[in-house]
Design a protein around this motif. Structure first.
Motif, short mmCIF file in Angstrom:
data_model
loop_
_atom_site.label_atom_id
_atom_site.label_comp_id
_atom_site.label_asym_id
_atom_site.label_seq_id
_atom_site.Cartn_x
_atom_site.Cartn_y
_atom_site.Cartn_z
N ALA A 75 -1.96 2.50 6.52
CA ALA A 75 -1.78 3.67 5.66
C ALA A 75 -1.59 3.27 4.21
N GLY A 76 -0.88 2.18 3.97
CA GLY A 76 -0.75 1.62 2.63
C GLY A 76 0.09 2.41 1.65
N SER A 77 0.99 3.27 2.14
CA SER A 77 1.77 4.10 1.21
C SER A 77 2.96 3.36 0.61
N GLY A 78 3.52 2.40 1.36
CA GLY A 78 4.72 1.72 0.90
C GLY A 78 6.00 2.50 1.13
N ASP A 79 5.90 3.69 1.71
CA ASP A 79 7.06 4.54 1.98
C ASP A 79 7.67 4.13 3.33
N TRP A 82 1.38 1.53 9.80
CA TRP A 82 2.01 1.64 8.48
C TRP A 82 1.26 0.80 7.46
N HIS A 95 6.63 -6.80 -1.01
CA HIS A 95 5.31 -6.84 -1.64
C HIS A 95 5.00 -8.26 -2.09
#
Length: 257
Positions: free
Chosen positions: A164-168, A161, A217
Motif C-alpha cells: 500500500a505504501g502509505s506509511g500510516d 502494508w 524508512h
C-alpha cells in the motif's frame, strides 16, 4: 503467547517493519510505550516486574524483539530475565559479553537489528545466532519462521502494508486485533489451549496486552506506535513516537530478494 512479523530489507523504502502483539497476564504490571528517562536511548514499553521489555528501539539505531519459546514444562521461575536481555542488547551490549548465560534463561526467540544488520538468536534447543536474510519473517512461540496460521496472517498484513505504501501505522495496528484464525486451527504446539490460535487473544486473565508497530524508512526516520488493551479487549490507550536512526550506509535500501 505472542506473535510478530518482521520485514527486513524487503522493500526499497522501508528496510525495517515490525508488527506484533504482546500476550501476557493482565495482572502483571507494565508501563506503556515511552522514551526511557535513564540515558539508555531506549523507546519501549516496560515490564515493571522484571524491569526489562519485550520489544523496543534505541535512537542509536537498534531494534530488539523477543518471544518466549513454548515448551511442555513451561517457564522456570528465578531464571535470568529475557526482558533484561532485550534492554542490554538495545544498549549495545553483545550477547557474548552479557553477564547472564543465555543457556540459563527460559527458552526464547529473538531478533536484533543493529549497525544496519539483522540477526536471529535463540537458546532452544541450543544457542544459535545467525544473520537474518532479507524478506518477511514470522515469530511466535515455536521455531523461527514456523508457519503457524496466526503467524502467516500477520506476515500477510505486513506484506499488504508494504504494498500500500502509505506509511500510516493504523492499518497494521488494526490488523493485529483480528480474532482469527479460529480456535480449531490451533497447532499441536499450542497444546491443550486452542484459545491461543487467534492473532488477538481476548481473555480476562491472560490475553493480548498491546499491539506494536515499528517502521523505519531508508532515510533513517522511523516511528513506533503502541495500542494498549484492557482485559475485555477494549482499547485503553495509543502512543506514537517518532525517532531518527543514524544514517548508516549499510542500512540503505537494498533490492528485495
Amino acid at each position: 503467547m505472542c506473535v510478530a512479523a518482521l520485514a527486513w530489507q524487503a522493500h526499497p523504502d522501508w528496510p525495517l517493519v515490525v508488527a506484533g502483539n504482546r500476550d501476557e497476564f493482565h495482572a502483571r504490571p507494565s508501563a506503556p510505550l515511552a522514551e526511557w528517562q535513564d540515558g539508555s536511548a531506549i523507546i519501549a514499553g516496560r515490564d515493571l516486574l522484571g524491569g526489562g521489555t519485550w520489544l523496543g528501539v534505541s535512537t542509536q539505531g537498534r531494534m530488539v524483539l523477543v518471544t518466549n519459546y513454548r515448551v511442555p514444562e513451561g517457564s522456570v521461575p528465578g531464571r535470568p530475565s529475557r526482558g533484561k536481555l532485550v534492554t542490554d542488547l538495545l544498549q549495545g551490549r553483545t550477547s557474548g559479553s552479557l553477564p547472564d548465560s543465555l543457556a540459563a534463561m527460559n527458552p526464547f526467540n529473538l531478533v536484533e537489528v543493529a549497525s544496519g544488520e539483522a540477526r536471529f538468536l535463540t537458546n532452544y534447543p541450543r544457542i544459535e545466532s545467525r544473520p537474518l536474510t532479507p524478506g518477511i519473517h514470522g515469530l511466535s512461540n515455536g521455531g523461527f519462521d514456523l508457519p503457524w496460521p496466526k503467524t502467516v496472517q500477520v506476515e500477510q498484513a505486513v506484506t499488504q502494508w508494504l504494498a500500500a505504501g502509505s506509511g500510516d501505522p493504523a492499518p497494521l495496528l488494526d490488523s493485529l486485533v483480528a480474532e482469527t484464525p479460529a480456535a480449531d486451527l490451533a497447532r499441536a504446539e499450542d497444546g491443550p489451549e486452542p484459545r491461543f490460535a487467534p492473532v488477538f487473544i481476548r481473555d480476562p486473565n491472560y490475553g493480548t496486552r498491546c499491539s506494536t508497530v515499528i517502521a523505519v524508512h531508508h532515510s533513517g526516520s522511523g516511528l513506533i506506535a503502541e495500542r494498549s488493551f484492557a482485559p475485555d479487549g477494549t482499547v485503553t490507550g495509543e502512543v506514537r513516537i517518532d525517532f531518527a536512526w543514524p544514517n548508516s550506509p549499510s542500512f540503505q535500501a537494498q533490492t528485495p530478494v
